[in-house]
Design an enzyme around this catalytic site. Structure first.
Site: not given
Lengths: 271, 69
Positions: A111, A198
């Site tokens: 990531k 997120a």
């Protein structure tokens, strides 16, 4: 069987599978391992979520407490590890972290997170694109974390990102899909899986992202800081499945004018 | 009396015996080498390099995975 050539998911009719970089996932919820009050609670929550891939970060060993090691409790057979480059402020730092992650035995998945501003934790688009190019050349399977910028998402796909991970809202804010307008464009134009990552603060946010056609979501804070993380994790797992089922089932269109649900004929007896 | 030298380990100055290797340093710190990755002077070491003897002024970083989103 319906195959969407521009998406990586194949619908088998009842429950479809997500494919990223040739790897199949049954769960479209990815979990983060940060902010839990204990490693054991983290394990139980991740298990309850049904997720099959989890993010981890890289930091100096605390020499005053060297036995403190999350990897003692995370089952490598159960979860694909997705190391993040959190802390990186530019492409150089991100690449250094990526190489450390790979050398530590985490595999090639990454990531990519380049966040120079600690106040907003927003990802730097220029450094992210630069790092993606270099890391893809170096054999990494790169999942870049980005602001919900549709043009950037396309550029990253062109340089070989395995997926794109646009934010719903800044990290840890729990505000949901603030970027809904842009996410819809990213999802429509995507040639690789889209993972909303997120800012998802409630299962309803995750369901909404999936109903829009996102391929997966990544949730950390909302589960870790919940009053009961295990139950919250299960709720998120349920929400992701519900949202995906709804998307696959074909949502009814929204109308501004009312349309009756009961028939209009056969009412003569009342009139 | 063993000769000592200074190295920097995870940002802290440490005094270690001359001839210390990464393996010995990890043992002394009670860190299992399976759970960490080591950088020496900004170069990531392979496990089979952990027998190399450290020089004075060496900068060692011992890094591991932690929880994160």
């Amino acid at each position: 069987m319906v195959v969407r050539w521009w998406r990586s998911s194949v619908s088998w009719g009842e429950g479809d599978m997500l494919v990223i970089a040739g790897r199949t996932f049954r769960s479209r919820l990815f979990g983060g391992t940060g902010k839990f009050s204990s490693p054991e609670l983290m394990c139980r929550a991740l298990e309850a979520s049904g997720c099959e891939m989890v993010t981890v970060a890289l930091r100096r060993v605390n020499l005053d407490n060297p036995a403190d090691d999350i990897m003692r409790v995370l089952d490598r057979e159960r979860y694909l590890f997705l190391p993040n480059t959190s802390g990186a402020r530019d492409a150089g730092e991100a690449v250094r972290l990526a190489r450390l992650a790979r050398a530590a035995g985490a595999g090639d998945w990454l990531k990519l997170e380049v966040t120079p501003d600690p106040r907003t934790l927003l990802p730097d688009p220029v450094e992210t694109l630069k790092a993606t190019e270099e890391l893809v050349r170096d054999g990494f399977i790169v999942l870049p974390y980005i602001n919900a910028d549709p043009i950037l998402a396309l550029r990253l796909q062109d340089v070989g990102a395995a997926a794109v991970m646009p934010l719903g809202a800044p990290i840890g804010t729990n505000q949901g899909l603030l970027t809904k307008f842009q996410l819809a464009i990213i999802i429509e134009q995507a040639k690789v899986p889209v993972v909303v990552d997120a800012g998802l603060g409630a299962p309803s946010h995750a369901a909404a992202a999936m109903e829009m056609g996102a391929d997966a979501v990544l949730v950390n804070t909302a589960i870790a800081v919940a009053g009961n993380p295990v139950v919250m994790a299960r709720a998120f797992g349920d929400a992701v499945r519900a949202g995906r089922d709804a998307y696959e089932a074909g949502l009814g269109t929204a109308h501004s004018s009312a349309e009756p649900s009961s028939p209009e004929h056969g009412l003569g007896f009342l009139r | 009396m063993t000769a000592v030298m200074n190295i920097r380990c995870n940002g802290e100055e440490r005094s270690v015996p001359v001839g210390t290797t990464i393996n010995r340093l990890l043992e002394y710190l009670e860190i299992s080498q399976d759970t960490v990755v080591v950088e020496l002077d900004r170069v990531i070491l392979k496990k089979d390099q952990y027998d190399s003897v450290l020089d004075g002024g060496a900068v060692v970083e011992i890094i591991r995975f932690v929880g994160g989103g």
